[in-house]
Design a protein around this motif. Structure first.
Motif, PDB file in Angstrom:
ATOM      1  N   GLN A  18      -0.563  24.633 -18.797  1.00 24.42           N
ATOM      2  CA  GLN A  18      -0.993  26.035 -18.825  1.00 24.42           C
ATOM      3  C   GLN A  18       0.132  26.975 -18.390  1.00 24.42           C
ATOM      4  O   GLN A  18       0.366  28.018 -19.010  1.00 24.42           O
ATOM      5  CB  GLN A  18      -2.204  26.221 -17.893  1.00 24.42           C
ATOM      6  CG  GLN A  18      -3.457  25.468 -18.315  1.00 24.42           C
ATOM      7  CD  GLN A  18      -4.138  26.099 -19.508  1.00 24.42           C
ATOM      8  OE1 GLN A  18      -4.086  27.313 -19.699  1.00 24.42           O
ATOM      9  NE2 GLN A  18      -4.796  25.280 -20.319  1.00 24.42           N
ATOM     10  N   GLN A  27       2.872  27.197 -21.087  1.00 29.30           N
ATOM     11  CA  GLN A  27       2.472  28.074 -22.190  1.00 29.30           C
ATOM     12  C   GLN A  27       2.699  29.539 -21.837  1.00 29.30           C
ATOM     13  O   GLN A  27       3.183  30.326 -22.666  1.00 29.30           O
ATOM     14  CB  GLN A  27       0.993  27.857 -22.525  1.00 29.30           C
ATOM     15  CG  GLN A  27       0.682  26.541 -23.198  1.00 29.30           C
ATOM     16  CD  GLN A  27      -0.816  26.355 -23.417  1.00 29.30           C
ATOM     17  OE1 GLN A  27      -1.619  27.176 -22.978  1.00 29.30           O
ATOM     18  NE2 GLN A  27      -1.193  25.279 -24.081  1.00 29.30           N
ATOM     19  N   PRO A  37      -5.523  27.332 -24.421  1.00 31.62           N
ATOM     20  CA  PRO A  37      -4.584  28.190 -23.677  1.00 31.62           C
ATOM     21  C   PRO A  37      -5.335  29.134 -22.735  1.00 31.62           C
ATOM     22  O   PRO A  37      -5.368  30.357 -22.935  1.00 31.62           O
ATOM     23  CB  PRO A  37      -3.858  28.942 -24.792  1.00 31.62           C
ATOM     24  CG  PRO A  37      -4.858  29.025 -25.897  1.00 31.62           C
ATOM     25  CD  PRO A  37      -5.648  27.737 -25.836  1.00 31.62           C
ATOM     26  N   THR A  96     -10.817  25.287 -18.105  1.00 31.80           N
ATOM     27  CA  THR A  96     -10.043  24.060 -18.336  1.00 31.80           C
ATOM     28  C   THR A  96     -10.930  22.826 -18.235  1.00 31.80           C
ATOM     29  O   THR A  96     -10.625  21.800 -18.854  1.00 31.80           O
ATOM     30  CB  THR A  96      -8.876  23.942 -17.347  1.00 31.80           C
ATOM     31  OG1 THR A  96      -9.350  24.094 -15.996  1.00 31.80           O
ATOM     32  CG2 THR A  96      -7.802  24.977 -17.629  1.00 31.80           C
ATOM     33  N   TYR A 153     -10.258  29.924 -14.417  1.00 24.40           N
ATOM     34  CA  TYR A 153      -9.332  28.865 -14.836  1.00 24.40           C
ATOM     35  C   TYR A 153      -9.980  27.485 -14.679  1.00 24.40           C
ATOM     36  O   TYR A 153      -9.932  26.661 -15.608  1.00 24.40           O
ATOM     37  CB  TYR A 153      -8.042  28.942 -14.017  1.00 24.40           C
ATOM     38  CG  TYR A 153      -7.257  27.655 -14.035  1.00 24.40           C
ATOM     39  CD1 TYR A 153      -6.530  27.264 -15.162  1.00 24.40           C
ATOM     40  CD2 TYR A 153      -7.285  26.787 -12.938  1.00 24.40           C
ATOM     41  CE1 TYR A 153      -5.836  26.066 -15.191  1.00 24.40           C
ATOM     42  CE2 TYR A 153      -6.583  25.585 -12.955  1.00 24.40           C
ATOM     43  CZ  TYR A 153      -5.866  25.232 -14.083  1.00 24.40           C
ATOM     44  OH  TYR A 153      -5.190  24.031 -14.105  1.00 24.40           O
TER      45      TYR A 153
END
Length: 266
Positions: free
Chosen positions: A139, A142, A83, A76, A72
């Protein structure tokens, strides 16, 4: 809607190929156009929950959590708008909402040095704007929005649907009840006959009745109700496997809608 065991097995096999996103329902409906959307969603949700229970420990092992969290942070940093968590959930075949919960918990632990409390975690999942990091908030949002089986949005929908069907039963004038007991959902003040069978209680299930869930309900609820109150009726509002309706002579009827041929006994 009643399905034969063969029909149910065909749906269940197709479900093993799908991911728990909103798009899966379009694929299910295209493959089984004659089945109702609500029935397919209920079957998918129940089958996927079983998968989640089987694989939960593997996805929550400490080394796996660290791998997910590192992924992650890296992805990111490359593209904050991508996504990342949703893609990760699809890649490892796990619930987006549960992946989001795991990463949020790990992030908060990183920030505060201690594990966040369950109320704090739940409040942030219900309202991602409370998350003190805009990228992670987006995040998580989503994942919550795109998960059709888990998460606070799904919990609210399930609660509302269950309450709606209880109200539908409570408002049926022919039952002529003064009140109802929550276990089972409705105990009839005056017994009625449905399709030639006397019933004393009604249980409302806002789900599809498959073999596993029905077996559990029989053991944990229905036979207990039968022992206490006599024969009764179970309504699976999203249908059931028709072969499961095999206990009528013993005093438990299954229906997929409110019966239209009720006879009041005096």
């Amino acid at each position: 809607m009643k399905l034969s065991k063969a029909q149910y097995d065909e749906v269940a096999r197709f479900i093993t190929r799908l991911k728990p996103t909103r798009q899966c329902m379009r694929q299910l409906k295209e493959r089984f156009p004659h089945q109702s959307q609500s029935t397919l969603l209920s079957i998918f949700s129940q089958e996927y929950q079983r998968l989640i229970r089987r694989t939960h420990a593997r996805h929550h092992a400490p080394d796996t959590i660290e791998t997910y969290y590192s992924r992650y942070l890296h992805d990111t940093a490359v593209d904050p708008a991508a996504p990342v968590l949703l893609n990760l959930a699809n890649e490892v075949d796990f619930s987006p909402a549960l992946i989001a919960r795991t990463i949020l918990e790990r992030f908060l632990q990183d920030q505060d040095g201690v594990m966040p409390t369950k109320p704090v975690l739940s409040s942030m999942l219900r309202d991602p704007s409370l998350i003190p990091d805009p990228v992670l908030a987006n995040q998580v949002d989503q994942c919550i929005v795109n998960d059709c089986c888990n998460g606070p949005l799904v919990d609210c929908v399930k609660h509302s649907i269950g309450h709606e069907h209880e109200v539908l039963l409570r408002d049926e004038d022919q039952l002529r009840m003064k009140g109802y007991d929550k276990t089972p959902d409705f105990i009839l003040e005056v017994p009625v006959a449905v399709e030639g069978h006397v019933i004393h209680w009604i249980e409302s299930k806002a789900s599809f009745g498959d073999e596993s869930s029905h077996r559990m309900y029989l053991q944990d609820q229905f036979w207990s109700y039968w022992n206490r109150f006599g024969p009764g009726l179970v309504i699976y509002w999203y249908g059931f496997i028709e072969e499961l309706d095999c206990h009528r002579e013993r005093g438990i009827l299954l229906k997929d809608e409110f019966p239209s041929d009720i006879v009041t006994l005096h």
